[in-house]
Write a protein that holds these residues in place. Structure first.
Motif, PDB file in Angstrom:
ATOM      1  N   ARG A  14      21.434  28.929-119.988  1.00  0.00           N
ATOM      2  CA  ARG A  14      21.197  28.579-118.586  1.00  0.00           C
ATOM      3  C   ARG A  14      22.351  28.643-117.618  1.00  0.00           C
ATOM      4  O   ARG A  14      23.442  28.633-117.895  1.00  0.00           O
ATOM      5  N   ILE A  15      21.846  29.610-116.616  1.00  0.00           N
ATOM      6  CA  ILE A  15      22.683  30.031-115.658  1.00  0.00           C
ATOM      7  C   ILE A  15      22.727  29.292-114.192  1.00  0.00           C
ATOM      8  O   ILE A  15      21.762  29.036-113.795  1.00  0.00           O
ATOM      9  N   GLY A  16      23.944  28.806-114.067  1.00  0.00           N
ATOM     10  CA  GLY A  16      24.110  28.156-112.830  1.00  0.00           C
ATOM     11  C   GLY A  16      24.987  29.053-111.804  1.00  0.00           C
ATOM     12  O   GLY A  16      25.581  29.795-112.382  1.00  0.00           O
ATOM     13  N   LEU A  34      29.469  20.769-109.641  1.00  0.00           N
ATOM     14  CA  LEU A  34      28.084  20.216-109.489  1.00  0.00           C
ATOM     15  C   LEU A  34      27.075  21.168-110.867  1.00  0.00           C
ATOM     16  O   LEU A  34      26.283  20.920-111.537  1.00  0.00           O
ATOM     17  N   ALA A  35      27.294  22.454-110.497  1.00  0.00           N
ATOM     18  CA  ALA A  35      26.556  23.544-111.140  1.00  0.00           C
ATOM     19  C   ALA A  35      26.896  23.543-112.793  1.00  0.00           C
ATOM     20  O   ALA A  35      26.058  23.888-113.437  1.00  0.00           O
ATOM     21  N   LEU A 134      19.517  27.528-111.984  1.00  0.00           N
ATOM     22  CA  LEU A 134      19.850  26.722-110.859  1.00  0.00           C
ATOM     23  C   LEU A 134      20.895  27.331-109.991  1.00  0.00           C
ATOM     24  O   LEU A 134      21.763  27.749-110.349  1.00  0.00           O
ATOM     25  N   ALA A 135      20.801  26.911-108.607  1.00  0.00           N
ATOM     26  CA  ALA A 135      21.922  27.250-107.861  1.00  0.00           C
ATOM     27  C   ALA A 135      22.093  26.131-106.840  1.00  0.00           C
ATOM     28  O   ALA A 135      21.310  25.407-106.237  1.00  0.00           O
ATOM     29  N   ILE A 161      17.286  24.455-106.684  1.00  0.00           N
ATOM     30  CA  ILE A 161      18.011  24.376-105.657  1.00  0.00           C
ATOM     31  C   ILE A 161      18.688  22.857-105.761  1.00  0.00           C
ATOM     32  O   ILE A 161      17.987  22.056-105.529  1.00  0.00           O
ATOM     33  N   VAL A 162      20.013  22.832-105.880  1.00  0.00           N
ATOM     34  CA  VAL A 162      20.920  21.697-105.885  1.00  0.00           C
ATOM     35  C   VAL A 162      21.583  21.436-104.659  1.00  0.00           C
ATOM     36  O   VAL A 162      22.276  22.367-104.123  1.00  0.00           O
TER      37      VAL A 162
END
Ligand code: AMP
Length: 272
Positions: A14-16, A34-35, A134-135, A161-162
């Motif tokens: 899983r790529i952040g 956070l990421a 997620l970014a 999106i976070v």
């Protein structure tokens, strides 16, 4: 970058992703943390994107320190720092751009025409290269965050999106790579952004719901500060970014103020 990302995805990782323009500070690092909590592999990009700078804005003067940034990323457990050149990112005859049409003309967009077109286009390109699950984007750039959320929704981009909270210096100044430009006096004067927001929040807390009254209180406070020139103060609907007269729902108070030659932004959300 895309090849590496595809390999990682095939391996089920899983790529952040945290996109930045570099000259990293604690605000950027908080987004990385956070990421990292939410992914297996963290990618950070450092790219001072020419497409989001206007003709009168000095992209060459934007602060850069890649070695320091790289060391900070390593300390935060970043697996890959993506650091492309402008020539590699944009074909000389690039002719496809992403234009968000509802939110982009307001607030910062009014004084920086084309800015969000450059932002949307580069973020979409970076998403296609990094292929993140997620970014994380900072609430410091409240309008940018909402425009990216809109782009992801409207173009069905499969990236979560976070939102990352604003990180401030001990005295309340929102951290920014641009704070480096401020002289000692200007650094003190720059506190007027946060103070004017606090003033509006305090008036609201006392029951004042008239946006014009809150806005005028902010103007009065900032106009007393030497070298401070208001670009805009917006009291807007939190989602549509349309100006409101009376506060009946959650609003975003966002402002941009020039301190000398340095344009600073800050914001707060007023919850009803
Ligand atoms: P920049 O390098 O200024 O383009 O910012 C990269 C990302 O960091 C954006 O998502 C910004 O919103 C975020 N960011 C910048 N400053 C802060 C801050 N003080 N607190 C939280 N996030 C920030």
């Amino acid at each position: 970058m895309q090849q590496r990302a595809l390999e990682l995805k095939r391996a089920g990782r899983r790529i952040g992703f945290v996109p930045t323009m570099g000259f990293l500070h604690e605000g950027h690092l908080s987004l990385m943390r956070l990421a990292r909590e939410r992914c297996d592999v963290l990618v950070v990009s450092i790219f001072v994107n020419p497409a989001q700078f206007g003709p009168t804005e000095d992209i060459e003067a934007y602060p850069r320190d890649f070695r320091r940034d790289e060391a900070l990323c390593e300390r935060e457990g970043v697996a890959m720092v993506f650091y492309p050149s402008a020539e590699n990112m944009y074909a000389a005859d690039a002719s496809v751009w992403i234009d968000e049409e509802a939110l982009s003309g307001r607030l910062c967009g009014a004084s920086r025409p084309g800015h969000f077109r450059g932002v949307c286009t580069v973020v979409a390109k970076l998403f296609n290269l990094v292929l993140p699950d997620l970014a994380v984007f900072g609430e410091k750039d409240a309008q940018q965050l909402r425009i990216i959320e809109r782009m992801v929704r409207d173009l069905n981009i499969p990236v979560e999106i976070v939102r990352g909270p604003i990180v401030r210096e001990a005295d309340g100044l929102a951290m920014s790579s641009r704070n480096k430009y401020l002289s000692g006096n200007q650094r003190e004067n720059a506190l007027c952004l946060r103070r004017s927001l606090d003033q509006a929040l305090a008036l609201f807390g006392q029951g004042e719901h008239d946006a014009a009254v809150l806005r005028q209180a902010m103007v009065d406070l900032i106009e007393c500060v030497s070298e401070a020139e208001i670009d805009y103060i917006g009291i807007v609907d939190e989602r549509s970014l349309a100006a409101v007269d009376e506060i009946k729902d959650d609003v975003l108070i966002a402002l941009a103020v020039k301190i000398g030659n340095t344009r600073l932004i800050d914001n707060a959300v007023l919850h009803l």
